[in-house]
Design an enzyme around this catalytic site. Structure first.
Site, mmCIF file in Angstrom:
data_model
loop_
_atom_site.group_PDB
_atom_site.id
_atom_site.type_symbol
_atom_site.label_atom_id
_atom_site.label_comp_id
_atom_site.label_asym_id
_atom_site.label_seq_id
_atom_site.Cartn_x
_atom_site.Cartn_y
_atom_site.Cartn_z
ATOM 1 N N SER A 69 -0.159 -2.549 0.231
ATOM 2 C CA SER A 69 0.058 -3.673 1.150
ATOM 3 C C SER A 69 1.394 -3.539 1.885
ATOM 4 O O SER A 69 1.493 -3.876 3.062
ATOM 5 C CB SER A 69 0.064 -5.002 0.387
ATOM 6 O OG SER A 69 -1.068 -5.123 -0.412
ATOM 7 N N HIS A 72 0.832 -1.034 4.554
ATOM 8 C CA HIS A 72 -0.006 -1.565 5.639
ATOM 9 C C HIS A 72 0.725 -2.598 6.484
ATOM 10 O O HIS A 72 0.568 -2.647 7.695
ATOM 11 C CB HIS A 72 -1.293 -2.176 5.068
ATOM 12 C CG HIS A 72 -2.210 -1.138 4.514
ATOM 13 N ND1 HIS A 72 -2.979 -1.343 3.399
ATOM 14 C CD2 HIS A 72 -2.454 0.127 4.910
ATOM 15 C CE1 HIS A 72 -3.660 -0.242 3.136
ATOM 16 N NE2 HIS A 72 -3.357 0.659 4.031
HETATM 17 ZN ZN LIG Z 1 0.474 -5.067 -4.469
#
Ligand SMILES: [Zn+2]
Ligand SMILES: [Zn+2]
Length: 386
Positions: A69, A72
């Site tokens: 994450s 990203h």
């Molecule tokens: Zn995570």
């Protein structure tokens, strides 16, 4: 104190297919960052050490894992919006898979002490909304997330709610090594994401079941360990990256293959199970358009799919197959609801060992490099140590 900031411009795509709710528009946050935040940029900043509010503790951060994450959020799609399709609010200090030592208690905190070694839920649920009062903490409608919507742990200190802290001292005792316990502690959060998906959201499987895991990022890798600990007969893993296939094997997967290099992944799974089929498929690849057509064909009657990978693609499924085989799809996100103590006990009892997953280490000064390293998808877990 030093910290890693991600800034981006709030520019919601109001004419697109995504429907923003009132909370998102009022708070300038989004449950799909890719629809709202433009031109994400990372930079090191110097900010004040936070003060713990009532019910909070101040923690000296010891270890933070780099999550997909984080990568990203910092990546730009072709339209220059962030590549993270989840809940976020910028600017924010990144970092959410972490552990640390408590250095100060806010007012009203009596369950923790200065010096405690802790990991925390990244979901800072409110405890007051209807979802929370129904036990659905990950679905809190007033949710804040460490490193996504509020200050994260690529920083020297962080203030967090005491009610989301869990002690990891038992891991330090089991390994006889505090530094190692902090590293393992920083991986409790992604391990709880896998646990939540497999056993809470999807309701688990009976010992002796065959299981398929698609995708061997950290959550998929932790899934391998958890399925073994829960008595799976065969844990079968699909993963295109060679280095991650090796790690899957090292983490105890029984069968590992590259879905792009076999003639037909469906035949491969059927052969590996002697034609018996599987009871549960864990989607940890965020590649549903490729994985669901495989899952549909290899699941036993009443088999389960649990969606743990986060992607915003629409995924067609055969509703006829779902009907005739009575298949179930379970969505899963987060890790809250007293899952942390379950996983901490498993780790302290050495029923699973996730410590080999740390394959690169960086200092806080090198955090940008740590994120670049994770972006290459060659490591299992990149760790920032303080
Ligand atoms: Zn995570
Ligand atoms: Zn709530």
């Amino acid at each position: 104190m030093k910290a890693l900031l991600l800034d981006a411009e709030w520019k919601p795509k109001l004419d697109g297919g995504y429907r923003f709710n009132e909370h998102e528009l009022a708070t300038k946050s989004s449950y799909n960052g890719s629809e709202a935040f433009y031109n994400p940029q990372l930079k090191m900043v110097d900010i004040d050490v936070p003060k713990p509010g009532p019910g909070q503790v101040l923690v000296k951060v010891k270890a933070t894992g780099v999550c997909g994450s984080d990568v990203h959020m910092a990546q730009q799609l072709d339209d220059k919006y962030t590549a993270y399709p989840g809940h976020c609010k910028f600017p924010v200090i990144l970092g959410h898979e972490w552990s640390g030592e408590i250095v100060e208690l806010g007012s009203g905190v009596n369950s923790l002490e200065v010096g405690d070694m802790i990991a925390t839920e990244e979901m800072q649920w409110c405890g007051r909304c209807t979802a929370c009062r129904s036990g659905l903490f990950d679905q809190c409608t007033d949710l804040e997330e460490i490193g996504f919507t509020i200050q994260g742990t690529f920083a020297e200190y962080v203030a967090v709610d005491a009610k989301t802290c869990w002690k990891i001292d038992a891991i330090a005792e089991a390994y006889g090594d505090k530094e190692k316990a902090y590293e393992i502690g920083a991986m409790v959060e992604p391990c709880c994401v896998a646990y939540n998906g497999l056993f809470i959201s999807a309701g688990g499987f009976l010992p002796g079941s065959h299981v398929v895991i698609a995708g061997c990022g950290p959550v998929g890798l932790m899934g391998i360990n958890l399925c073994r600990a829960a008595g799976a007969a065969k844990v079968i893993v699909m993963e295109p990256s060679e280095s991650r296939r090796k790690m899957a094997k090292a983490m105890g997967a029984d069968e590992v293959f590259d879905p792009n290099s076999v003639d037909d992944p469906i035949d491969t799974i059927k052969e590996l199970t002697g034609g018996e089929g599987v009871k549960l498929c864990m989607e940890a690849a965020a590649a549903g358009t490729k994985t669901y057509p495989i899952f549909e064909q290899v699941l036993d009657p009443s088999g389960k799919i649990v969606q743990c990978g986060m992607g915003s693609d629409r995924v067609p499924v055969s509703v006829l197959k779902m009907q005739w085989q009575r298949l179930h799809i379970h969505g899963s996100v987060g890790h809250s609801g007293a899952i942390f103590p379950q996983v901490i006990r498993l780790l302290a009892a050495k029923k699973m060992d996730i410590s080999p997953m740390v394959t690169s280490r960086f200092s806080l000064d090198e955090v940008m490099q740590a994120i670049k390293t994770a972006e290459a998808l060659q490591d299992a877990k990149v760790m920032v140590i303080q």
